[in-house]
Design an enzyme around this catalytic site. Sequence first.
Site, PDB file in Angstrom:
ATOM      1  N   GLU A 102       0.839  -1.192   0.000  1.00 48.61           N
ATOM      2  CA  GLU A 102       0.000   0.000   0.000  1.00 48.61           C
ATOM      3  C   GLU A 102       0.876   1.244   0.000  1.00 48.61           C
ATOM      4  OE1 GLU A 102      -3.492  -0.181   2.488  1.00 48.61           O
ATOM      5  OE2 GLU A 102      -3.185   1.883   3.150  1.00 48.61           O
ATOM      6  N   ASP A 105       0.260   5.363   0.563  1.00 49.01           N
ATOM      7  CA  ASP A 105      -0.801   6.232   1.081  1.00 49.01           C
ATOM      8  C   ASP A 105      -0.478   7.711   1.061  1.00 49.01           C
ATOM      9  OD1 ASP A 105      -2.194   3.964   1.873  1.00 49.01           O
ATOM     10  OD2 ASP A 105      -1.538   4.061   3.948  1.00 49.01           O
ATOM     11  N   GLU A 146      -2.676  10.556   3.087  1.00 45.88           N
ATOM     12  CA  GLU A 146      -3.816  10.816   3.959  1.00 45.88           C
ATOM     13  C   GLU A 146      -3.758  12.273   4.398  1.00 45.88           C
ATOM     14  OE1 GLU A 146      -5.003   6.766   6.235  1.00 45.88           O
ATOM     15  OE2 GLU A 146      -3.067   7.618   6.843  1.00 45.88           O
TER      16      GLU A 146
END
Length: 288
Positions: free
Chosen positions: A104, A106, A108
């Site tokens: 993953e 990311d 955010e």
Amino acid sequence: MGILQNVVFALFLCLVAFSPSILGRPATFLQDFRITWSDSHIRQIEGGKAIQLILDQNSGCGFASKYQYLFGRVSMKIKLIPGDSAGTVTAFYMNSDTDNVRDELDFEFLGNRTGQPYTVQTNVYAHGKGDREQRINLWFDPAAEYHTYSILWNHRRVTFYIDEVPIRVYKNNEARGIPYPKLQPMGVYSTLWEADDWATRGGLEKIDWRKAPFYAYYKDFDIEGCPMPGPGTCASNPNNWWEGTAYQELSPIEARRYHWVRQNHMIYDYCTDKSRYPVTPPECVAGI
């Protein structure tokens, strides 16, 4: 055909040759994405070329790419929640959608109280291991207008960009026994949700539902990579543009911008968090 007609025709050919739609990039949201969570909270605007994500007390929402990709670049323009957005998280990420061994990458975006800077947290999961958070305070107002957020992923490195400014680099150090995401294709995801137990000042600032609904906006969806399932030789093809020499290392200009961001805007780095990692993680001493 006269000279003027020849010129007009040549200009037409140039426009066609460089049209994003001719190159296969998605012209509208639904060409390349699907709604995964609460379709009542995602609205298409600008004829489907942009979308509005909505968070209220009933629900957040999310969407994902129709395909997974193995290496390439994904990019979106995002305009974040304005005003008091404490307790909200707007996420843009790639995920292998596997359980214990997921990969993953990311972005955010952690909401803030009015007047405070927006914080963006990045994280990298490789072979199921994450907990590699880094946070920077954005040096602009990401709710005032659209900004471009990109992830470049090739065999050599993963680079997170904001408006073409690199803010994080995770290098392939498999030769030193450090996991690197290279075997599992990943889809492209985005969500808008409530996380006031941790998002703003570690959960001290709670979401103010009186300010709801909260809106985030997306447009200019761009995915260039090897779709999976697809040609088996695509991901290993050294002629893919994202594997080119220019993308193996940061350019001198990119390196200066990268160090400027890290020196002036980074507020947390797991590499230096001795309370979590008394022994420095190996990738942090491997030139990351």
